[in-house]
Design a protein around this motif. Structure first.
Motif, mmCIF file in Angstrom:
data_model
loop_
_atom_site.group_PDB
_atom_site.id
_atom_site.type_symbol
_atom_site.label_atom_id
_atom_site.label_comp_id
_atom_site.label_asym_id
_atom_site.label_seq_id
_atom_site.Cartn_x
_atom_site.Cartn_y
_atom_site.Cartn_z
ATOM 1 N N THR A 86 107.308 13.822 -34.368
ATOM 2 C CA THR A 86 108.033 12.701 -33.763
ATOM 3 C C THR A 86 107.448 12.270 -32.418
ATOM 4 O O THR A 86 107.850 11.234 -31.880
ATOM 5 C CB THR A 86 109.505 13.088 -33.544
ATOM 6 N N GLY A 87 106.535 13.094 -31.856
ATOM 7 C CA GLY A 87 105.977 12.772 -30.555
ATOM 8 C C GLY A 87 106.944 12.987 -29.404
ATOM 9 O O GLY A 87 106.802 12.381 -28.341
ATOM 10 N N LEU A 88 107.923 13.872 -29.599
ATOM 11 C CA LEU A 88 108.980 14.094 -28.615
ATOM 12 C C LEU A 88 108.861 15.468 -27.968
ATOM 13 O O LEU A 88 108.270 16.394 -28.546
ATOM 14 C CB LEU A 88 110.351 13.982 -29.289
ATOM 15 N N PRO A 89 109.422 15.631 -26.770
ATOM 16 C CA PRO A 89 109.505 16.975 -26.183
ATOM 17 C C PRO A 89 110.507 17.828 -26.960
ATOM 18 O O PRO A 89 111.356 17.309 -27.698
ATOM 19 C CB PRO A 89 109.982 16.720 -24.759
ATOM 20 N N LEU A 90 110.381 19.130 -26.768
ATOM 21 C CA LEU A 90 111.268 20.095 -27.405
ATOM 22 C C LEU A 90 112.129 20.746 -26.338
ATOM 23 O O LEU A 90 111.617 21.212 -25.318
ATOM 24 C CB LEU A 90 110.438 21.156 -28.127
ATOM 25 N N ILE A 91 113.443 20.780 -26.559
ATOM 26 C CA ILE A 91 114.355 21.472 -25.639
ATOM 27 C C ILE A 91 115.012 22.625 -26.396
ATOM 28 O O ILE A 91 115.619 22.426 -27.449
ATOM 29 C CB ILE A 91 115.444 20.535 -25.093
ATOM 30 N N ILE A 92 114.855 23.823 -25.850
ATOM 31 C CA ILE A 92 115.483 25.010 -26.431
ATOM 32 C C ILE A 92 116.743 25.326 -25.632
ATOM 33 O O ILE A 92 116.700 25.416 -24.402
ATOM 34 C CB ILE A 92 114.531 26.214 -26.403
ATOM 35 N N VAL A 93 117.857 25.473 -26.331
ATOM 36 C CA VAL A 93 119.123 25.871 -25.704
ATOM 37 C C VAL A 93 119.631 27.092 -26.451
ATOM 38 O O VAL A 93 119.956 27.000 -27.641
ATOM 39 C CB VAL A 93 120.181 24.750 -25.766
ATOM 40 N N GLU A 94 119.679 28.218 -25.790
ATOM 41 C CA GLU A 94 120.105 29.421 -26.475
ATOM 42 C C GLU A 94 121.624 29.469 -26.597
ATOM 43 O O GLU A 94 122.351 28.763 -25.889
ATOM 44 C CB GLU A 94 119.526 30.649 -25.776
ATOM 45 N N SER A 95 122.095 30.309 -27.515
ATOM 46 C CA SER A 95 123.492 30.233 -27.927
ATOM 47 C C SER A 95 124.459 30.970 -27.012
ATOM 48 O O SER A 95 125.615 31.192 -27.378
ATOM 49 C CB SER A 95 123.641 30.754 -29.363
ATOM 50 N N ASP A 96 123.981 31.337 -25.807
ATOM 51 C CA ASP A 96 124.899 31.850 -24.791
ATOM 52 C C ASP A 96 124.880 30.947 -23.560
ATOM 53 O O ASP A 96 125.213 31.371 -22.453
ATOM 54 C CB ASP A 96 124.560 33.294 -24.403
ATOM 55 N N VAL A 97 124.501 29.678 -23.770
ATOM 56 C CA VAL A 97 124.364 28.700 -22.689
ATOM 57 C C VAL A 97 125.245 27.487 -22.985
ATOM 58 O O VAL A 97 125.330 27.034 -24.133
ATOM 59 C CB VAL A 97 122.893 28.249 -22.548
#
Length: 236
Positions: A86-97
């Motif tokens: 998609t040409g997009l940045p990746l954001i990781i959000v962990e499941s304790d946040v």
């Protein structure tokens, strides 16, 4: 679409649902993927019910691999492919946040304004607003603006830029490890990118809520380190 957002889940259903709700309520337009890493049937059913209510992509890793949890490498490889497609940045959000309404918009805006960005993370804090794990190393820093750092970032709530994702193939990750935030932080700098922590962009973090067994580090450290070193868990 502004970014691909992913959350790996391993049980801790209520904490995971809180994370998911906050992500879905955040400002902006994002493609959201939840990766269930061999959770219990109760968690699996809870995620499937939440998917119908909140409309996100749900991937059960047991449908993709027979490798036992943790499968963070599989999450990263799948997420990278989607981001590059998609040409997009990746954001990781962990499941304790728990993110705030403007968390993603500010991460995306910062990366767009700073094209050498490799990783940029939101600072973690507890319910009292105090900087907490894993960013205690930054607790003496001023809570204003962006801090460029040579130290590793956590994936608690972190954007990985598309230029960095294009420069480093996650299929080359060391499969003998369990967690990759330290390695990927260093790899970004090695490839000439800059890493930042946004000191004035806090997210609520309940440490190890996504991996409850790691609470043993505080309640029974002998058992924790036995699991870590002799059971092959928690390799960084």
């Amino acid at each position: 679409m502004q970014a691909i957002v992913v959350t790996p889940v391993k049980d801790a259903l209520e904490a995971s649902l809180e994370t998911i709700r906050a992500v879905k309520q955040a400002q902006g337009t994002f493609s959201y993927w939840v990766f269930d890493d061999f959770s219990t049937e109760t968690t699996r059913a809870g995620l499937q019910a939440a998917q119908k209510d909140m409309d996100f992509e749900l991937v059960h890793l047991e449908d993709l691999t027979a490798d036992p949890s943790p499968n963070y490498d599989k999450v990263l490889v799948c997420a990278q492919k989607e981001a590059l497609k998609t040409g997009l940045p990746l954001i990781i959000v962990e499941s304790d946040v728990t993110v705030q309404s403007d968390t993603f918009a500010r991460l995306v805006s910062f990366a767009a304004a700073n094209p050498t960005t490799g990783l940029v993370g939101a600072i973690t804090q507890d319910e009292r607003g105090k900087v907490n794990f894993p960013y205690l190393k930054f607790k003496q820093e001023k809570r204003t603006g962006a801090l460029q750092t040579q130290r590793s970032l956590s994936f608690c709530c972190t954007l990985l830029s598309n230029p960095f994702l294009s420069a480093y193939d996650f299929s080359n990750l060391d499969l003998d490890k369990d967690w990759y935030d330290t390695h990927i932080s260093h790899k970004a700098r090695e490839l000439g990118f800059d890493n930042y922590i946004l000191m004035d962009l806090p997210v609520l973090h309940r440490p190890h809520g996504s991996r409850p067994w790691k609470q043993l580090k505080y309640t029974n450290p002998l058992v924790y380190y036995f699991k870590k070193w002799f059971s092959g868990k928690d390799k960084i």
